[in-house]
Write a protein that holds these residues in place. Structure first.
Motif, short mmCIF file in Angstrom:
data_model
loop_
_atom_site.label_atom_id
_atom_site.label_comp_id
_atom_site.label_asym_id
_atom_site.label_seq_id
_atom_site.Cartn_x
_atom_site.Cartn_y
_atom_site.Cartn_z
N LYS A 98 0.83 -1.20 0.00
CA LYS A 98 0.00 0.00 0.00
C LYS A 98 0.87 1.25 0.00
O LYS A 98 0.58 2.21 -0.72
N TYR A 99 1.92 1.25 0.81
CA TYR A 99 2.79 2.43 0.86
C TYR A 99 3.35 2.73 -0.53
O TYR A 99 3.34 3.88 -0.97
N LEU A 100 3.86 1.72 -1.23
CA LEU A 100 4.44 1.94 -2.55
C LEU A 100 3.37 2.39 -3.54
O LEU A 100 3.64 3.26 -4.39
N ARG A 101 2.17 1.84 -3.46
CA ARG A 101 1.07 2.28 -4.33
C ARG A 101 0.80 3.77 -4.11
O ARG A 101 0.72 4.54 -5.06
N ILE B 108 10.10 -2.70 -9.78
CA ILE B 108 9.67 -2.69 -8.38
C ILE B 108 8.32 -3.39 -8.26
O ILE B 108 8.07 -4.09 -7.28
N THR B 109 7.46 -3.26 -9.26
CA THR B 109 6.15 -3.91 -9.21
C THR B 109 6.28 -5.43 -9.20
O THR B 109 5.37 -6.12 -8.77
N LEU B 110 7.41 -5.93 -9.66
CA LEU B 110 7.62 -7.38 -9.77
C LEU B 110 8.37 -7.99 -8.58
O LEU B 110 8.53 -9.21 -8.52
N CYS B 111 8.82 -7.16 -7.65
CA CYS B 111 9.66 -7.69 -6.58
C CYS B 111 8.84 -8.43 -5.51
O CYS B 111 7.64 -8.23 -5.37
N LYS B 112 9.53 -9.25 -4.78
CA LYS B 112 8.92 -10.04 -3.71
C LYS B 112 8.68 -9.17 -2.49
O LYS B 112 9.21 -8.07 -2.37
N ALA B 113 7.88 -9.69 -1.55
CA ALA B 113 7.46 -8.92 -0.38
C ALA B 113 8.64 -8.38 0.43
O ALA B 113 8.63 -7.21 0.84
N GLU B 114 9.65 -9.19 0.66
CA GLU B 114 10.79 -8.75 1.47
C GLU B 114 11.55 -7.62 0.77
O GLU B 114 11.93 -6.63 1.40
N GLU B 115 11.76 -7.76 -0.54
CA GLU B 115 12.43 -6.69 -1.30
C GLU B 115 11.59 -5.42 -1.30
O GLU B 115 12.12 -4.32 -1.18
N ALA B 116 10.28 -5.59 -1.44
CA ALA B 116 9.37 -4.43 -1.44
C ALA B 116 9.47 -3.67 -0.12
O ALA B 116 9.49 -2.43 -0.12
N LYS B 117 9.55 -4.38 0.98
CA LYS B 117 9.67 -3.73 2.29
C LYS B 117 10.99 -2.97 2.41
O LYS B 117 11.04 -1.89 3.00
N ILE C 100 12.73 -1.65 -0.14
CA ILE C 100 12.59 -0.48 -1.01
C ILE C 100 11.71 0.56 -0.32
O ILE C 100 12.01 1.75 -0.33
N GLU C 101 10.64 0.09 0.28
CA GLU C 101 9.72 0.97 1.01
C GLU C 101 10.47 1.73 2.11
O GLU C 101 10.29 2.94 2.27
N GLY C 102 11.31 1.04 2.85
CA GLY C 102 12.06 1.67 3.93
C GLY C 102 12.97 2.78 3.43
O GLY C 102 13.04 3.86 4.02
N VAL C 103 13.65 2.53 2.33
CA VAL C 103 14.53 3.55 1.75
C VAL C 103 13.72 4.74 1.26
O VAL C 103 14.07 5.89 1.51
N LEU C 104 12.61 4.46 0.58
CA LEU C 104 11.77 5.55 0.08
C LEU C 104 11.17 6.38 1.21
O LEU C 104 11.03 7.60 1.08
N ARG C 105 10.84 5.74 2.31
CA ARG C 105 10.34 6.49 3.47
C ARG C 105 11.39 7.48 3.97
O ARG C 105 11.09 8.63 4.28
N ARG C 106 12.64 7.02 4.05
CA ARG C 106 13.72 7.90 4.52
C ARG C 106 13.96 9.04 3.53
O ARG C 106 14.15 10.19 3.93
N ILE C 107 13.95 8.73 2.26
CA ILE C 107 14.14 9.76 1.23
C ILE C 107 13.01 10.78 1.30
O ILE C 107 13.24 11.99 1.25
N ASP C 108 11.78 10.29 1.43
CA ASP C 108 10.62 11.18 1.48
C ASP C 108 10.66 12.06 2.73
O ASP C 108 10.33 13.25 2.67
N PHE C 109 11.10 11.51 3.84
CA PHE C 109 11.14 12.25 5.10
C PHE C 109 12.04 13.48 5.00
O PHE C 109 11.75 14.53 5.57
N VAL C 110 13.14 13.35 4.26
CA VAL C 110 14.10 14.46 4.14
C VAL C 110 13.93 15.21 2.81
O VAL C 110 14.78 16.01 2.43
N ASN C 111 12.83 14.93 2.11
CA ASN C 111 12.57 15.55 0.80
C ASN C 111 13.73 15.33 -0.16
O ASN C 111 14.15 16.25 -0.89
N GLY C 112 14.26 14.12 -0.16
CA GLY C 112 15.39 13.77 -1.01
C GLY C 112 14.96 13.50 -2.45
O GLY C 112 13.78 13.53 -2.79
N ASP C 113 15.93 13.24 -3.29
CA ASP C 113 15.72 12.98 -4.71
C ASP C 113 15.48 11.49 -4.93
O ASP C 113 16.41 10.67 -4.82
N VAL C 114 14.25 11.15 -5.26
CA VAL C 114 13.88 9.74 -5.49
C VAL C 114 14.66 9.17 -6.66
O VAL C 114 15.06 8.01 -6.66
#
Length: 91
Positions: free
Chosen positions: A16-19, A53-62, A64-78
């Protein structure tokens, strides 16, 4: 220019987060030049990276999600992170 293809891929994301992330973010179009082990330079659009990313497994998705959360928190460059993933795709 915002990449509308990425927004269209959002519904296929494994969490859901990635969606929500890819549906809401205005990620500019970008093509990464990365070096592969055998064929030299590859040109990989960020849309292709997001599609993988749409094709990755649950563990990989989590992860990726964790990294994107950190990037988003600091308004970083995705796209910086997507370039990193593009390098992995080239290998």
């Amino acid at each position: 220019m915002v990449n509308t293809e990425i927004k269209s891929l959002a519904s296929k994301m494994p969490t859901k987060y990635l969606r929500d992330f890819f549906a809401e973010k205005d990620i500019p179009e970008k093509t990464f030049e990365v070096e592969g082990p055998e064929w030299g330079n590859n040109f990989i659009p960020n849309t292709v990276v997001v599609e993988h990313i749409t094709l990755c497994k649950a563990e990989e998705a989590k992860q990726i999600e964790g990294v994107l959360r950190r990037i988003d928190f600091v308004n970083g460059d995705v796209n910086h992170f997507l370039a990193h993933l593009a390098q992995a795709l080239a290998k």
